[in-house]
Design a protein around this motif. Structure first.
Motif, PDB file in Angstrom:
ATOM      1  N   ASP A 191       0.816  -1.215   0.000  1.00 52.98           N
ATOM      2  CA  ASP A 191       0.000   0.000   0.000  1.00 52.98           C
ATOM      3  C   ASP A 191       0.848   1.263   0.000  1.00 52.98           C
ATOM      4  O   ASP A 191       0.353   2.343   0.351  1.00 52.98           O
ATOM      5  N   TYR A 192       2.107   1.151  -0.409  1.00 55.78           N
ATOM      6  CA  TYR A 192       2.980   2.334  -0.428  1.00 55.78           C
ATOM      7  C   TYR A 192       2.408   3.442  -1.311  1.00 55.78           C
ATOM      8  O   TYR A 192       2.320   4.608  -0.903  1.00 55.78           O
ATOM      9  N   ILE A 193       2.009   3.121  -2.521  1.00 56.39           N
ATOM     10  CA  ILE A 193       1.492   4.145  -3.442  1.00 56.39           C
ATOM     11  C   ILE A 193       0.227   4.782  -2.869  1.00 56.39           C
ATOM     12  O   ILE A 193       0.076   6.018  -2.858  1.00 56.39           O
ATOM     13  N   ALA A 194      -0.702   3.966  -2.384  1.00 59.25           N
ATOM     14  CA  ALA A 194      -1.958   4.483  -1.854  1.00 59.25           C
ATOM     15  C   ALA A 194      -1.721   5.389  -0.658  1.00 59.25           C
ATOM     16  O   ALA A 194      -2.317   6.474  -0.547  1.00 59.25           O
ATOM     17  N   ARG A 195      -0.856   4.973   0.243  1.00 57.39           N
ATOM     18  CA  ARG A 195      -0.619   5.777   1.447  1.00 57.39           C
ATOM     19  C   ARG A 195       0.163   7.046   1.126  1.00 57.39           C
ATOM     20  O   ARG A 195      -0.092   8.104   1.710  1.00 57.39           O
ATOM     21  N   ALA A 196       1.118   6.962   0.221  1.00 62.65           N
ATOM     22  CA  ALA A 196       1.876   8.160  -0.138  1.00 62.65           C
ATOM     23  C   ALA A 196       0.956   9.206  -0.740  1.00 62.65           C
ATOM     24  O   ALA A 196       1.053  10.409  -0.423  1.00 62.65           O
ATOM     25  N   ARG A 197       0.054   8.766  -1.604  1.00 63.76           N
ATOM     26  CA  ARG A 197      -0.870   9.723  -2.221  1.00 63.76           C
ATOM     27  C   ARG A 197      -1.809  10.318  -1.165  1.00 63.76           C
ATOM     28  O   ARG A 197      -2.062  11.538  -1.153  1.00 63.76           O
ATOM     29  N   ALA A 198      -2.337   9.493  -0.253  1.00 66.41           N
ATOM     30  CA  ALA A 198      -3.257   9.982   0.771  1.00 66.41           C
ATOM     31  C   ALA A 198      -2.551  10.885   1.776  1.00 66.41           C
ATOM     32  O   ALA A 198      -3.093  11.927   2.176  1.00 66.41           O
ATOM     33  N   ASP A 199      -1.346  10.507   2.186  1.00 64.82           N
ATOM     34  CA  ASP A 199      -0.634  11.322   3.172  1.00 64.82           C
ATOM     35  C   ASP A 199      -0.168  12.644   2.572  1.00 64.82           C
ATOM     36  O   ASP A 199      -0.119  13.663   3.264  1.00 64.82           O
ATOM     37  N   PHE A 200       0.174  12.643   1.281  1.00 62.99           N
ATOM     38  CA  PHE A 200       0.524  13.908   0.646  1.00 62.99           C
ATOM     39  C   PHE A 200      -0.658  14.865   0.673  1.00 62.99           C
ATOM     40  O   PHE A 200      -0.492  16.078   0.908  1.00 62.99           O
ATOM     41  N   ALA A 201      -1.852  14.356   0.437  1.00 58.01           N
ATOM     42  CA  ALA A 201      -3.037  15.217   0.459  1.00 58.01           C
ATOM     43  C   ALA A 201      -3.203  15.883   1.818  1.00 58.01           C
ATOM     44  O   ALA A 201      -3.658  17.033   1.909  1.00 58.01           O
ATOM     45  N   ARG A 202      -2.810  15.195   2.887  1.00 52.62           N
ATOM     46  CA  ARG A 202      -2.945  15.747   4.234  1.00 52.62           C
ATOM     47  C   ARG A 202      -1.947  16.863   4.513  1.00 52.62           C
ATOM     48  O   ARG A 202      -2.211  17.752   5.320  1.00 52.62           O
TER      49      ARG A 202
END
Length: 271
Positions: A134-145
């Motif tokens: 889930d690296y890609i999914a989490r990186a994208r979500a955490d960047f949004a934060r």
């Protein structure tokens, strides 16, 4: 905000500079990198450790450019071609030997930039390391934060610090849980689309010189490998952490799609 996740994995790229193991000439570097036994070992690491996590990403919206030379010997060049033909997220970039490594890295990545992206999440990946599924999914979500930090400067690093160091020595496998700062794997550099740079342009140990950074220490996100062919055999600074007793095999399977028995067999075969 459209964020493109764009990575670069160098597979025995024949160029000077850019590595800790240096050579004085292209000929000397070719002899080292293209040694058949060494290439066979690198392919084992790539196939056993690196690929499973990329093939199982929960967010398939990413591009990983695999960079090598057009004269990479067979069968490894053919195997890379076949792999990239099968997996749409993987792109093969054949870059002739260049004296300046960062220019070569940019040449490999530039054709794959998404013209519609507003932000590029650049990452580097060594061919013997692993990221969680889930690296890609989490990186994208955490960047949004934390995107206001990026908007302030147009640069931002996002580092996942909780990982496993796996060492293969004398036929034995040793796994060391470790929390590290900007190790390089599972580290994303967010840049503007027109920035003529990649993740390799920034020394991951000195990122604070160039940009603000955020570190996330949960969940377990990376594996870094240490073995006889490593460019750097040093585990580096960090902090220990301890998984719950009896959970290591489950963590390897659920987070990376790996089996401990396969890693142990790999270490034995290299011993």
């Amino acid at each position: 905000m459209r964020v493109q996740m764009l990575g670069l994995c160098r597979f025995s790229y024949l160029g000077l500079r850019g590595y800790q193991v240096e050579h004085d000439s292209i000929a000397a570097r070719r002899a080292y990198l293209y040694d058949p036994d060494r290439l066979a070992r690198r392919w084992l690491w790539f196939q056993t450790v690196a690929l499973p996590g990329w093939l199982a990403q929960t967010d398939p919206d990413f591009t990983l450019v695999i960079m090598t030379g057009p004269d990479l010997p067979e069968p490894w060049l053919g195997q890379l071609r076949d792999l990239c033909d099968r997996v749409p997220q993987l792109r093969l970039s054949l870059v002739p030997a260049m004296d300046y490594h960062l220019e070569a890295c940019h040449a490999a990545v530039a054709p794959h930039l998404d013209p519609d992206a507003q932000v590029i999440g650049h990452f580097r990946h060594d061919d013997d390391d692993a990221v969680a599924v889930d690296y890609i999914a989490r990186a994208r979500a955490d960047f949004a934060r934390v995107s206001p930090l990026w908007q302030a400067e147009g640069k931002l690093s996002l580092d996942y610090g909780r990982g496993l160091i796996i060492a293969a020595r004398d036929g034995q496998l040793k796994i060391t849980p470790r929390i590290c700062h900007n190790m390089g794997v599972a580290l994303t550099i967010f840049l503007a689309p027109d920035a003529p740079r990649t993740a390799l342009h920034f020394n991951h140990t000195k990122l604070a010189q160039w940009m603000p950074g955020v570190q996330v220490t949960r969940p377990l996100m990376f594996i870094r490998s240490i073995h006889a062919d490593s460019d750097s055999g040093d585990m580096g600074p960090g902090l220990p952490w301890q998984p719950e007793e009896g959970t290591m095999n489950r963590l390897l399977r659920s987070r990376f799609g790996l089996r401990r028995a396969d890693l142990a067999a790999l270490a034995r075969s290299l011993g």
